[in-house]
Design an enzyme around this catalytic site. Structure first.
Site, PDB file in Angstrom:
ATOM      1  N   ASP A 179       3.791  -1.342   1.417  1.00 26.92           N
ATOM      2  CA  ASP A 179       2.378  -1.455   1.059  1.00 26.92           C
ATOM      3  C   ASP A 179       1.596  -2.097   2.194  1.00 26.92           C
ATOM      4  O   ASP A 179       0.495  -1.696   2.528  1.00 26.92           O
ATOM      5  CB  ASP A 179       2.214  -2.270  -0.231  1.00 26.92           C
ATOM      6  CG  ASP A 179       2.848  -3.651  -0.135  1.00 26.92           C
ATOM      7  OD1 ASP A 179       3.803  -3.836   0.650  1.00 26.92           O
ATOM      8  OD2 ASP A 179       2.402  -4.566  -0.846  1.00 26.92           O
ATOM      9  N   ARG A 223       1.729 -10.023   4.413  1.00 28.41           N
ATOM     10  CA  ARG A 223       1.782 -11.109   3.440  1.00 28.41           C
ATOM     11  C   ARG A 223       3.163 -11.176   2.783  1.00 28.41           C
ATOM     12  O   ARG A 223       4.085 -10.470   3.195  1.00 28.41           O
ATOM     13  CB  ARG A 223       0.681 -10.926   2.394  1.00 28.41           C
ATOM     14  CG  ARG A 223       0.886  -9.733   1.488  1.00 28.41           C
ATOM     15  CD  ARG A 223      -0.235  -9.681   0.440  1.00 28.41           C
ATOM     16  NE  ARG A 223      -0.132  -8.511  -0.395  1.00 28.41           N
ATOM     17  CZ  ARG A 223      -1.162  -7.739  -0.740  1.00 28.41           C
ATOM     18  NH1 ARG A 223      -2.378  -8.011  -0.300  1.00 28.41           N
ATOM     19  NH2 ARG A 223      -0.985  -6.703  -1.518  1.00 28.41           N
ATOM     20  N   ASP A 224       3.287 -12.000   1.762  1.00 27.06           N
ATOM     21  CA  ASP A 224       4.587 -12.175   1.109  1.00 27.06           C
ATOM     22  C   ASP A 224       4.858 -11.013   0.153  1.00 27.06           C
ATOM     23  O   ASP A 224       4.989 -11.194  -1.045  1.00 27.06           O
ATOM     24  CB  ASP A 224       4.610 -13.513   0.347  1.00 27.06           C
ATOM     25  CG  ASP A 224       3.398 -13.675  -0.553  1.00 27.06           C
ATOM     26  OD1 ASP A 224       2.522 -12.775  -0.546  1.00 27.06           O
ATOM     27  OD2 ASP A 224       3.312 -14.690  -1.269  1.00 27.06           O
ATOM     28  N   GLU A 225       4.898  -9.819   0.714  1.00 22.87           N
ATOM     29  CA  GLU A 225       5.113  -8.619  -0.091  1.00 22.87           C
ATOM     30  C   GLU A 225       5.922  -7.617   0.745  1.00 22.87           C
ATOM     31  O   GLU A 225       7.127  -7.624   0.680  1.00 22.87           O
ATOM     32  CB  GLU A 225       3.766  -8.055  -0.550  1.00 22.87           C
ATOM     33  CG  GLU A 225       3.911  -7.203  -1.773  1.00 22.87           C
ATOM     34  CD  GLU A 225       2.742  -7.331  -2.762  1.00 22.87           C
ATOM     35  OE1 GLU A 225       2.859  -6.776  -3.827  1.00 22.87           O
ATOM     36  OE2 GLU A 225       1.732  -7.969  -2.444  1.00 22.87           O
ATOM     37  N   ASP A 256       1.602   3.615  -3.516  1.00 21.46           N
ATOM     38  CA  ASP A 256       1.027   3.743  -2.179  1.00 21.46           C
ATOM     39  C   ASP A 256       1.709   4.892  -1.439  1.00 21.46           C
ATOM     40  O   ASP A 256       1.065   5.695  -0.762  1.00 21.46           O
ATOM     41  CB  ASP A 256       1.215   2.441  -1.383  1.00 21.46           C
ATOM     42  CG  ASP A 256       0.815   1.195  -2.167  1.00 21.46           C
ATOM     43  OD1 ASP A 256       1.142   1.114  -3.362  1.00 21.46           O
ATOM     44  OD2 ASP A 256       0.186   0.292  -1.584  1.00 21.46           O
ATOM     45  N   TRP A 295       2.723   5.431  -9.985  1.00 17.81           N
ATOM     46  CA  TRP A 295       3.650   4.776  -9.062  1.00 17.81           C
ATOM     47  C   TRP A 295       4.999   5.474  -9.171  1.00 17.81           C
ATOM     48  O   TRP A 295       5.499   6.041  -8.204  1.00 17.81           O
ATOM     49  CB  TRP A 295       3.754   3.273  -9.380  1.00 17.81           C
ATOM     50  CG  TRP A 295       2.754   2.469  -8.614  1.00 17.81           C
ATOM     51  CD1 TRP A 295       3.031   1.609  -7.589  1.00 17.81           C
ATOM     52  CD2 TRP A 295       1.322   2.451  -8.760  1.00 17.81           C
ATOM     53  NE1 TRP A 295       1.858   1.077  -7.095  1.00 17.81           N
ATOM     54  CE2 TRP A 295       0.812   1.577  -7.791  1.00 17.81           C
ATOM     55  CE3 TRP A 295       0.434   3.108  -9.603  1.00 17.81           C
ATOM     56  CZ2 TRP A 295      -0.559   1.331  -7.654  1.00 17.81           C
ATOM     57  CZ3 TRP A 295      -0.933   2.865  -9.471  1.00 17.81           C
ATOM     58  CH2 TRP A 295      -1.406   1.997  -8.511  1.00 17.81           C
ATOM     59  N   GLU A 317      -6.868  -2.728   2.489  1.00 16.37           N
ATOM     60  CA  GLU A 317      -6.483  -2.624   1.088  1.00 16.37           C
ATOM     61  C   GLU A 317      -7.702  -2.416   0.191  1.00 16.37           C
ATOM     62  O   GLU A 317      -7.661  -1.679  -0.775  1.00 16.37           O
ATOM     63  CB  GLU A 317      -5.752  -3.909   0.681  1.00 16.37           C
ATOM     64  CG  GLU A 317      -5.261  -3.921  -0.749  1.00 16.37           C
ATOM     65  CD  GLU A 317      -4.364  -5.114  -1.023  1.00 16.37           C
ATOM     66  OE1 GLU A 317      -4.504  -6.130  -0.310  1.00 16.37           O
ATOM     67  OE2 GLU A 317      -3.536  -5.031  -1.947  1.00 16.37           O
ATOM     68  N   HIS A 322      -3.108  -1.525   4.990  1.00 22.50           N
ATOM     69  CA  HIS A 322      -2.617  -0.964   3.739  1.00 22.50           C
ATOM     70  C   HIS A 322      -2.935   0.523   3.804  1.00 22.50           C
ATOM     71  O   HIS A 322      -4.085   0.907   3.791  1.00 22.50           O
ATOM     72  CB  HIS A 322      -3.420  -1.592   2.600  1.00 22.50           C
ATOM     73  CG  HIS A 322      -2.601  -2.208   1.529  1.00 22.50           C
ATOM     74  ND1 HIS A 322      -1.967  -3.401   1.678  1.00 22.50           N
ATOM     75  CD2 HIS A 322      -2.324  -1.800   0.262  1.00 22.50           C
ATOM     76  CE1 HIS A 322      -1.343  -3.716   0.536  1.00 22.50           C
ATOM     77  NE2 HIS A 322      -1.535  -2.744  -0.331  1.00 22.50           N
TER      78      HIS A 322
HETATM   79  C1  BGC Z   1       0.557  -3.977  -3.516  1.00 21.97           C
HETATM   80  C2  BGC Z   1       0.034  -2.600  -3.741  1.00 21.97           C
HETATM   81  C3  BGC Z   1       0.728  -2.070  -4.930  1.00 21.97           C
HETATM   82  C4  BGC Z   1       0.232  -2.903  -6.053  1.00 21.97           C
HETATM   83  C5  BGC Z   1       0.583  -2.458  -7.412  1.00 21.97           C
HETATM   84  C6  BGC Z   1       0.144  -4.804  -4.682  1.00 21.97           C
HETATM   85  O1  BGC Z   1       0.471  -6.097  -4.597  1.00 21.97           O
HETATM   86  O2  BGC Z   1       0.151  -4.503  -2.321  1.00 21.97           O
HETATM   87  O3  BGC Z   1      -0.265  -1.847  -2.707  1.00 21.97           O
HETATM   88  O4  BGC Z   1       0.673  -0.714  -5.133  1.00 21.97           O
HETATM   89  O5  BGC Z   1       0.549  -4.245  -5.887  1.00 21.97           O
HETATM   90  O6  BGC Z   1      -0.535  -2.444  -8.101  1.00 21.97           O
END
Ligand code: BGC
Length: 896
Positions: free
Chosen positions: A481, A485-487, A494, A545, A755, A776
């Site tokens: 995504d 960040r912490d992801e 996406d 998703w 984003e 993003h």
């Molecule tokens: C991500 C998104 C992802 C979403 C789900 C986010 O935190 O960065 O791109 O699809 O969560 O809604």
């Protein structure tokens, strides 16, 4: 004399004859195996497909037959092929031709050549010899054991392990292969130099199910006498911090290494060095800690002193061990610093001018014991300091402590950053910072460039650049995504919206296929698909998703013609559709948890205004239709019928429930996305689509001709408006400068996709930091419409892989030209147009072995189309005028 003359004559005659046989002079080029591999080492597929291009020099139109020869050594080719000689096969197939020879084995080296016959049945010369070498295909090939330092590490810390082995070589090395994988991330050093050019190896798969192995040729790095093999292991995605909040160790606690070095000597003898009890290990060394989110700390003064035994596990475990089926992450570019500022005393900010992913390589003078701190940011605060809020809890900091005084060059190993700005602090007093102190090192999965888009509009070109950088920043072994960040996870929604665009920019088929493999591995037993793949969150089931499971395979199939994608993922699709069925009442999904039309502007919540049940039902119908279409391609006729009927039933239910007779959304709030899904997924019939489009246009007008769409609606808005007969409105939205729009972010200085439509604005500053990535790719899905309609180069799902394609530009004001080039599986295709004093010109290139249809842009009646001074006969189809094109380069002039 006379005799000499005769033989000369004979020779000339023979040469002429030869020329007559070989006039299709140019040989096949671009020989690849599987999805785009050129002469791979450590190849994964024992039943490979072969592809080649016919020469694109105008000498050949199409292939009528081919012959493929495959052998264990190059000198057997072409006539003594001992693995496979296809013989002459009367077929036009030149892409993904299946191997039918002797089964191939681990380590086997394979050579191949191909020849084709052209449209006049003239054989081509043989291609150059291509080759590949298989990696270790089966667990029984491994004699190595899993090793790690004996003591366990702290579960919530991210130290880096060192592993060491010395071994002797006393004979001359003929060949050496190093096979390696890790549970975690590895970097190897043999006799002082790095092994290979892969980073973040072995990548991120569904580790419990599949671990990718890498293969290196290390013959040149070995030496006689003592050899030193040193490995570093980072916790990485396997055991480090990844996921939401404070989650550590999704797959395990400690990283482990599996390594097998096979050496062949010139005297015919061989030896194997494997990871086993003969190694030493330590949680020590100069890298104090390394974390994907938090960064890396390096102390050059620290060398390993406390070597201990290693923990050895001879059970290879349940996961498959297979050669990595796509290219690893590599360094693909280096960016120079544009400017340096000093917003706070002693803190220097280096601007690379481009939001990017990778790290900063620093090259600076230091004194012994000095610590340099390197911080990163995508944006700056108004006072010029780093804007860090959007990193959330990801620290993303590197430090370097010097062992000696002097000039150091350093970069981290197991962490990466999403940034444009690099801040250095802790520097020596009184030194004027130099641009050369910092280099932006760009890292991502290595992919071949496939398409380019260019137009007369600078901002549109900037948008294309932002889309491409969005892809580069987020294709780091898996489609993420965001990179900062912490992801940084493989968010499925996406991915499904961006997949088609990504395939235009780069040849990333193999990358996607691998990720789909992890998706199959991680699908829930009830058929739901996790939000992120690999599944680091243990949450699943959001419509839009999870439908990545159907949409991604289908989009890839359309662009490549690779039916294996559909076959491999068919069961996964079936199970997903089965789950929807289990949730539905009379074809309708009435209750479902969904991310919705994520981050729709002006919505009450992040989840947008389009209700989850509407989205759920729409994606149920769409996924069922893709399943039916896939069944048809795979010739599973019963399934095809059954799922087509199911899709139809759901569409009926959807249409009846949500629309009135005038095709106005009734049982749900009217949203742009509600209409878009209904039309884009063809959930309502063609006439009804026209009516629904009129309502959509009304909503767009009410929004002062702006979009009101989030992740799920945005990819469809321009194609739907265009197809429904509103191309001018589509252009207006594409080129809109005000919020929310693509150019709005460019006007605020974006160099990547954001984003949010307003992640930052000059007027209002930064958007909500809890969800505010500046890299993003989701909204970059618009790239598909730019390629397929603005420039006009589009695939044809009925003849996938660009076997047949469309040149269908839709010129729009104020553009005066646009052009796309694309490396199709058959060769380079071009679609471009220009408006000039004497009308519109269209440029088209159709590769050999394909055909194309030019759909002539027109306002109203039949246009006149001239090519090479000749007027072309157009075919009229309903509202459009077409021209069939055979391979070649064309320049058309179109006058109304
Ligand atoms: C991500 C998104 C992802 C979403 C789900 C986010 O935190 O960065 O791109 O699809 O969560 O809604």
């Amino acid at each position: 004399m006379r005799a000499w003359n005769t033989s000369l004559l004979l020779l000339v005659a023979a040469m002429l004859l030869g020329a007559a046989i070989h006039t299709a002079d140019a040989r096949p080029t671009q020989l690849t195996v599987a999805a785009g591999f050129e002469n791979p080492l450590g190849f994964h597929d024992a039943a490979p497909n072969f592809s080649w291009w016919l020469p694109q020099d105008g000498s050949v139109q199409r292939q009528t037959a081919y012959r493929l020869v495959v052998a264990t050594s190059a000198d057997r080719l072409p006539d003594r092929a001992d693995l496979w000689d296809s013989g002459r096969v009367d077929s036009s197939d030149s892409v993904l031709v299946a191997y039918e020879g002797t089964p191939l084995k681990s380590r086997q080296r394979v050579y191949w050549q191909v020849q084709y016959w052209d449209e006049n049945d003239r054989p081509s010369p043989w291609s150059e010899t291509a080759h590949f070498e298989l990696g270790l295909l089966s667990k029984t090939d491994w004699r190595a054991k899993w090793i790690r330092p004996k003591t366990k590490s702290h579960p919530r810390q991210e130290p880096v392990a060192s592993l060491l082995r010395h071994f002797e070589i006393d004979r001359e090395v003929a060949a050496a292969r190093l096979y390696v994988t890790a549970r975690g991330l590895f970097e190897l050093n043999l006799n002082g130099s790095r092994v290979g050019d892969a980073y973040f190896a072995n990548g991120w798969t569904s580790y419990h199910n599949r671990l990718d192995t890498l293969t290196y040729d290390v013959a040149d790095q070995l030496k006689s006498g003592d050899n030193r093999l040193y490995a570093r292991l980072g916790k990485g995605w396997y055991a480090g911090r990844i996921g939401w909040q404070d989650q550590y160790g999704v797959y395990g606690n400690d990283p482990e290494l599996l390594l097998q070095l096979e050496i062949l000597f010139t005297d015919g003898s061989s030896t194997v060095v494997v990871s086993d009890e003969n190694w030493k290990g330590a949680w020590d060394g100069p890298i104090i800690s390394s974390s994907i989110y938090d960064g890396e700390h390096y102390d050059a003064r620290r060398q390993v002193t406390n070597w201990e035994e290693v923990n050895v596990d001879s059970n290879l475990g349940p996961a498959q061990l297979t050669p990595k089926p796509f290219a690893p992450v590599r360094i693909t570019q280096k960016l120079d610093v544009k400017t340096i500022t000093e917003p706070q005393p002693g803190r220097f900010v280096f601007d690379l001018g481009q939001n990017m992913v990778g790290w900063a390589r620093i090259h600076i003078p230091v004194i012994k014991d000095q610590t340099i701190t390197v911080r990163y940011a995508e944006m700056l605060n108004p006072d010029g300091t780093l804007y860090l809020d959007n990193y959330r809890t990801a620290k993303s900091i590197n430090t370097y402590t010097a062992a000696e005084s002097g000039l150091i060059e350093w970069e981290p190993t197991f962490t990466f950053h999403g940034f444009r700005y690099v801040e250095l602090s802790g520097l020596l007093d009184g030194l004027a910072p130099q641009k050369r102190w910092v280099t932006g090192v760009v890292l991502h999965t290595d992919m071949q460039k496939a398409g380019t888009f260019e137009s007369s509009h600078d901002k549109l070109n900037q948008l294309q650049s932002n889309i491409v950088w969005g892809q580069r920043g987020n294709f780091l072994d898996i489609p993420t995504d965001c990179p900062q960040r912490d992801e940084r996870m493989g968010w499925t929604g996406d991915a499904q919206v961006f997949c088609a665009t990504s395939m235009f920019n780069y040849d990333c088929l193999a990358f996607w296929k691998s990720w789909l493999g992890s998706m199959r591995d991680d699908q829930e037993s009830d058929g739901r698909v996790p939000h992120v793949i690999p599944d680091a969150l243990s949450r699943a089931g959001s419509p839009g998703w999870q439908d990545a499971a159907t949409i991604v395979p289908w989009k890839l199939y359309v662009r490549t013609g690779d039916t294996e994608i559909l076959a491999r993922n068919y069961e996964m699709m079936k199970r997903l559709v089965g789950w929807y069925r289990s949730q539905a009442t009379d074809g309708l999904i009435t209750e479902i948890t969904a991310f919705g039309d994520w981050l729709q502007p002006y919505a009450e919540t992040n989840r947008g205004d389009t209700p989850a049940p509407l989205i759920g039902t729409a994606f149920y119908a769409y996924s069922a239709q893709i399943l039916a279409d896939s069944a048809r391609v795979l010739k599973r006729d019963e399934d095809a019928e059954r799922y087509a009927a199911e899709a139809d039933f759901v569409r009926q239910a959807f249409a009846n429930h949500y629309f009135d007779a005038d095709m106005k959304l009734t049982n749900a709030p009217e949203t742009q996305t509600g209409y878009l899904l209904a039309i884009a997924f063809e959930l309502i019939g063609p006439d009804d689509q026209e009516k629904a489009a009129a309502h959509l246009v009304r909503l767009v007008n009410e929004a002062d001709n702006h979009l009101r769409t989030g992740f799920l609606g945005t990819p469809h808005i321009l194609p739907v408006l265009d197809q429904a007969g509103y191309p001018e409105l589509a252009y207006e939205l594409l080129l809109k400068e005000t919020y929310p729009s693509w150019f709005y972010s460019i006007n605020q200085g974006a160099t990547t996709m954001w984003e949010r439509w307003n992640s930052f604005s000059h007027e209002n500053g930064f958007g909500d930091a809890s969800m505010n990535s500046f890299n993003h790719y989701a909204y970059g899905a618009v790239g598909q419409w730019m390629a397929e309609r603005v420039a006009g180069l589009a695939p044809d799902p009925r003849q996938p892989g660009y076997r047949h394609f469309y040149i269908q530009p839709q010129p729009g004001t104020p553009l005066t030209r646009a052009r796309a080039e694309y490396r199709t599986p058959y060769g380079l295709a071009v679609s471009g147009w220009k408006k000039g004093a004497d009308g519109l010109t269209i440029e088209a290139t159709v590769p050999p072995n394909t055909t194309a249809t030019l759909v002539v842009p027109t306002e109203g009646g039949m246009p006149t189309v001239i090519e090479s001074g000749q007027r072309q006969e157009l075919i009229q189809r309903k509202d459009r005028f077409e021209l069939s094109l055979t391979p070649g380069h064309y320049n058309f002039t179109v006058t109304p």
